[in-house]
Every structure is written in C-alpha cells, then in structure tokens.
Write a protein that holds these residues in place. Structure first.
Motif, mmCIF file in Angstrom:
data_model
loop_
_atom_site.group_PDB
_atom_site.id
_atom_site.type_symbol
_atom_site.label_atom_id
_atom_site.label_comp_id
_atom_site.label_asym_id
_atom_site.label_seq_id
_atom_site.Cartn_x
_atom_site.Cartn_y
_atom_site.Cartn_z
ATOM 1 N N GLU A 128 0.698 -1.198 0.063
ATOM 2 C CA GLU A 128 -0.230 0.019 0.022
ATOM 3 C C GLU A 128 0.882 1.196 0.130
ATOM 4 N N GLU B 76 -3.625 3.361 -0.037
ATOM 5 C CA GLU B 76 -4.372 2.960 -1.535
ATOM 6 C C GLU B 76 -3.340 1.473 -1.474
ATOM 7 N N ASN C 270 -3.677 2.741 -12.277
ATOM 8 C CA ASN C 270 -3.813 2.788 -10.965
ATOM 9 C C ASN C 270 -2.448 2.738 -10.309
ATOM 10 N N THR D 79 -0.474 5.520 -8.067
ATOM 11 C CA THR D 79 0.014 5.061 -6.818
ATOM 12 C C THR D 79 1.438 5.052 -6.593
#
Lengths: 113, 113
Positions: free
Chosen positions: A13, A17, A57, A61
């Motif tokens: 993470e 996220e 994503n 991220t």
C-alpha cells in the motif's frame, strides 16, 4: 491429527491505497512477457478496461512510473515495464518468498502445541 | 514520494480447509470474554446461525476441541474456549505479531529501491 499450515497474502500500500497484490503482480509479469497490455489482459481473462485501470492505478499510486507505453518503432504501441517496475516486482517477490520461509518455521511451533 | 507499506493477512488451514483467520480469531476472543456464543454473535453483529457455523467448523477442522458447551451449573448453556483453544489463539497471535515485525524490517528494503 492433521498438520496446520499458515497461509499468507501480502500486498503493498501507498498512503492507504492498494498498490500491488497477487493480481497486479501477475498482470505486470504478463505484460513483461507479452510486451502488450491487450495481450496480457487476454491471457489473464481480464477485460482490457479492467487491465488498463489496474495499470493506470499502479502508475498513479507508485513513487515512479512502472509501466510505459512505447511509441513508434517496431513494437510501437506496446507496453513495457520500467527498470524501476522490475526492481519493485523482484523485491516484492523476494519479500514474499522470505515471508513464506519465515512462516514455515513458525508452522512447526504451531504444530507442537 | 510516499512510503510503501507491506500489508499481510494470515490464516490457518488444515488439509486445505480454512481453520482460523481474522474473523474466527475475533469470534473466539469474544466468546472467551462473553462466555456465550449468542452474546458474542450479538456483539460482532453476526447472526447466531453464522457464529454457530464458524464455531462448529472450527471444532470439526482442528486437531482438538476448541470450543465447548458448558452443561448445567451457574453458567449452564454458556460456551467456553478450551485450554487447547487458548494456546492455539495465543500462538496464532504471536506468529502474526512476529510476521508484522519481520515485514516491517523488509519494508525498509523496499523503500530503498
């Protein structure tokens, strides 16, 4: 009397996220093999949209770009994993392996109860 | 640049059957506190049926009885965690903690990429 096994699932993470888990790891490795997001998606039975969202994503991220789109040339339009992406994959896999080894040792303790 | 965190979820299996994960662990600890399956189920917002199934599956899958029903006496009808169950819970929690510590160390390596 059976033997208890300790199972684990790991993921990364970033600021709460989810960045990389089993699914994303598999997608990245398949993109690396196939050199293409659409071929990777097809191989994994994912829709292109779903695969694209995972890839997008991931880039958003992570601390550095993981997937790049190659423009022009012989493999124009293909997708590639960056050097940084490869390092991150390798480190994640290394940690996962060492975690499994760690838990295997602990498993013996558990089965001595 | 953010910091990557390694997250993990652990569970126990016996002959391929899931025995204990986060949910079951919480149920067991709550039964131990409340001395009753119905009170534990209520506290965790589980239906009695669902809690009973989890408890029953636990006893069927484990090497020894983990939950017993007390018959008669002051707390007649209550549920208790056996000594074996307590040991298994404690060992599982100990392993989980040590796995977190292990992964925290590894996390530093990951963030040095």
């Amino acid at each position: 009397m059976g033997t208890y096994k300790i199972k684990s699932r790991l993921w990364l993470e970033q600021e709460g996220e989810s960045l990389m888990g089993e699914g994303t790891l598999l997608l990245l490795k398949t993109i690396d093999e196939e050199g293409s997001l659409s071929k990777a998606a097809q191989k994994l039975n994912l829709s292109y949209k779903k695969a694209w969202k995972l890839a997008d994503n991931l880039n958003k991220t992570s601390n550095n770009t993981i997937i790049t789109k190659q423009i022009g040339g012989k493999n124009g339009g293909g997708m590639q994993i960056t050097e940084y992406g490869r390092k991150l994959i390798a480190k994640f896999e290394e940690i996962r392996e060492s975690c499994w080894a760690f838990l295997n040792e602990k498993q013996e303790e558990l089965n001595r109860i």
